[in-house]
Design a protein around this motif. Structure first.
Motif, mmCIF file in Angstrom:
data_model
loop_
_atom_site.group_PDB
_atom_site.id
_atom_site.type_symbol
_atom_site.label_atom_id
_atom_site.label_comp_id
_atom_site.label_asym_id
_atom_site.label_seq_id
_atom_site.Cartn_x
_atom_site.Cartn_y
_atom_site.Cartn_z
ATOM 1 N N PRO A 1 -12.092 4.620 -1.275
ATOM 2 C CA PRO A 1 -10.840 5.576 -1.446
ATOM 3 C C PRO A 1 -10.192 4.930 -2.525
ATOM 4 O O PRO A 1 -10.457 3.881 -3.014
ATOM 5 C CB PRO A 1 -10.235 5.283 -0.197
ATOM 6 N N ALA B 1 -7.773 10.332 2.203
ATOM 7 C CA ALA B 1 -8.038 8.854 1.785
ATOM 8 C C ALA B 1 -9.661 8.941 1.732
ATOM 9 O O ALA B 1 -10.552 8.212 2.039
ATOM 10 C CB ALA B 1 -7.871 7.950 3.123
ATOM 11 N N SER C 1 -0.785 4.392 -0.220
ATOM 12 C CA SER C 1 -1.847 5.402 -0.125
ATOM 13 C C SER C 1 -1.288 6.680 0.485
ATOM 14 O O SER C 1 -1.978 7.884 0.576
ATOM 15 C CB SER C 1 -2.961 4.932 0.513
ATOM 16 N N TYR D 1 -0.636 1.642 -4.987
ATOM 17 C CA TYR D 1 0.397 0.585 -4.812
ATOM 18 C C TYR D 1 1.474 0.584 -5.483
ATOM 19 O O TYR D 1 1.669 1.398 -6.350
ATOM 20 C CB TYR D 1 -0.682 -0.394 -4.858
ATOM 21 N N GLY E 1 -7.183 3.503 -4.396
ATOM 22 C CA GLY E 1 -5.872 2.809 -4.191
ATOM 23 C C GLY E 1 -4.505 2.944 -4.601
ATOM 24 O O GLY E 1 -4.645 3.261 -5.923
ATOM 25 N N ASP F 1 0.844 -1.249 -0.127
ATOM 26 C CA ASP F 1 0.092 -0.012 0.080
ATOM 27 C C ASP F 1 0.883 1.255 0.080
ATOM 28 O O ASP F 1 1.824 1.465 0.736
ATOM 29 C CB ASP F 1 -0.948 -0.116 1.176
#
Length: 470
Positions: free
Chosen positions: A365, A12, A6, A369, A367, A4
């Protein structure tokens, strides 16, 4: 594989969104996210290197009264700065009550925008056709782009701008006649060295158009490409050792990995695991781990996202490319309702992030990555530009390594359903050394860069622009 990231976004907040495009901004990439029945987002890094991206959308960019779906960026007016075309669609078929946006920057690299469709000259030229995807096409190789707009229950549209900002639908004039249920568009060197167009169709055969000096001619790609029983959604070009394969993710049906020998028909060589990938919305091809080979990320809707990697022997050009499923890690999103996905190096560290937008059923939210440690494998990024200085979408870049391996990328002009990735050719090095990079523009001009530096972004002006400066 993915972890993650974020933290790259300052908020978010749940978003009900669809398409995404990435275009150069003043302080790094701008990420436009289509808001469906809510405000669009325009994420920018305004606090300097390392700062998170914040939503800068306001006024006509936010446009919170309409339903945005497909988006793409391209230089339609040849001023060296990309516009953003936003396809708004409140209905699923036929005529919609939402007209489209064509956002043009009032200052290069800045965040002040106007809507070209709001000019008086375009009062009777608005697009009210319900559709999904949009894609940019430099059909003449001049660096002045048009935009194809998929329509569902209405003819496909293809807009070009005059010098006075007048938008004209040129679809019939240039040979792009499609009346079926268009869901996906993919532009690039599909069956010629110019910018061709694949049209993914629901409830009918897919179409392929060859660019013949700016006019598009229908091409028979064979039954595997036509796939009349498939409902095409996510579409991408993926590199297989210097050759492109066409991937088609179908909705509630078998997905395809299409290869072509010469001018013959396409054949479906999808391995069983990829063929079984279901409820696909987007297919993203990128070298996320910088091992020198692209991965395939399949963004699904209401089911687990899936990731595939090449497993054929490295350094054997005669080996048949083979794909195997691998763990998507945090990007699996077992409870996600993904609608759009793109790849882009958001934080300028040489690692491509995956950004996934959700919506339709409920706001979720966004995403973000990335693969930890991917920067350690090395990378090269090539950013070709047009004669006007804008991103050369539709150009191809071929990288040859010191061990003889070859990789190829196309600067994304519009891929699949709703989305468009960053206008950069990203190559992971996998520990090898880059020998040369060959850039080919849509007009056929070529330029070779010898020994491009590892872990650097190489900006490559169009040869004509470079010659004019001398």
């Amino acid at each position: 594989m993915f972890a993650d990231r974020s933290d790259l976004l300052a908020d978010a907040d749940p978003v009900r969104g669809y398409g995404v495009t990435v275009t150069p901004g003043r302080d790094g990439p701008l990420v436009f996210v289509a808001g469906y029945g809510e405000a669009n987002r325009l994420y920018a890094r305004t606090g300097g290197p390392g700062a998170p991206f914040v939503d800068t959308a306001c006024g006509i960019v936010a446009d919170d009264g309409r339903h945005a779906m497909g988006v793409c960026a391209a230089d339609l007016d040849a001023d060296g700065c990309e516009e953003i075309y936003v396809h708004n669609c409140a209905n699923s078929v036929g005529v919609t009550g939402d007209s489209d946006l064509l956002l043009s920057r009032l200052e290069a690299g800045g965040y002040r925008w106007t809507d070209t469709f709001a000019r008086s000259v375009n009062a009777d030229r608005l697009n009210f056709r319900a559709g999904r995807a949009v894609a940019a096409l430099d059909r003449l190789g001049t660096g002045r782009y048009g935009v194809a707009v998929a329509s569902f229950g209405a003819p496909l549209a293809f807009y070009e701008l005059g010098d006075d900002g007048e938008a004209s639908d040129m679809a019939d004039a240039v040979g792009l006649s499609v009346d079926d249920g268009c869901r996906s568009l993919l532009s690039g060197p599909l069956c010629s060295a110019s910018t061709d167009l694949f049209v993914g169709v629901e409830g009918g055969p897919n179409r392929l158009f060859r660019n013949e000096r700016g006019h598009f001619e229908p091409v028979t790609g064979g039954p595997a490409l036509a796939d009349p029983d498939g409902d095409a959604r996510g579409v991408s070009l993926v590199d297989e050792g210097g050759r492109f394969a066409l991937t088609v993710g179908n909705w509630e049906g078998e997905s395809r990995l299409l290869r072509r020998a010469g001018d013959g028909p396409y054949r479906d060589d999808a391995p069983p695991a990829f063929r079984a990938t279901d409820r696909v919305r987007s297919v993203v091809a990128a070298d996320f781990d910088n091992d020198g080979r692209q991965e395939l990320f399949c963004n699904a809707f209401g089911t687990t996202n899936r990731l595939f990697e090449r497993v054929d022997p490295v350094g054997d050009p005669d080996a048949e490319p083979r794909w195997s499923e691998t763990s998507a890690g945090a990007a699996a999103e077992e409870s996600g309702f993904g609608t759009g996905a793109v790849a882009a190096d958001l934080d300028d560290d040489g690692v491509v992030e995956l950004l996934v937008v959700h919506g339709e059923v409920a706001a979720q939210p966004i995403g973000v990555y990335a693969v930890p440690g991917a920067a350690d494998h090395g990378w090269v990024r090539v950013r070709p530009t047009t004669t006007h200085g804008a991103p050369a979408r539709g150009a191809t870049v071929t990288l040859t390594m010191d061990d003889g391996t070859v990789s190829r990328r196309v600067i994304d002009a519009g891929g699949g359903s709703l989305c468009q990735t960053e206008p950069v050719a990203h190559f992971g090095l996998g520990g090898s050394e880059p020998l040369r990079a060959l850039v080919r523009w849509p007009d056929g001009r070529e330029l070779t860069i010898e020994r491009p530096a590892a872990n650097e972004t190489v900006r490559v002006p169009h040869p004509a622009a470079e010659a004019a400066r001398r």
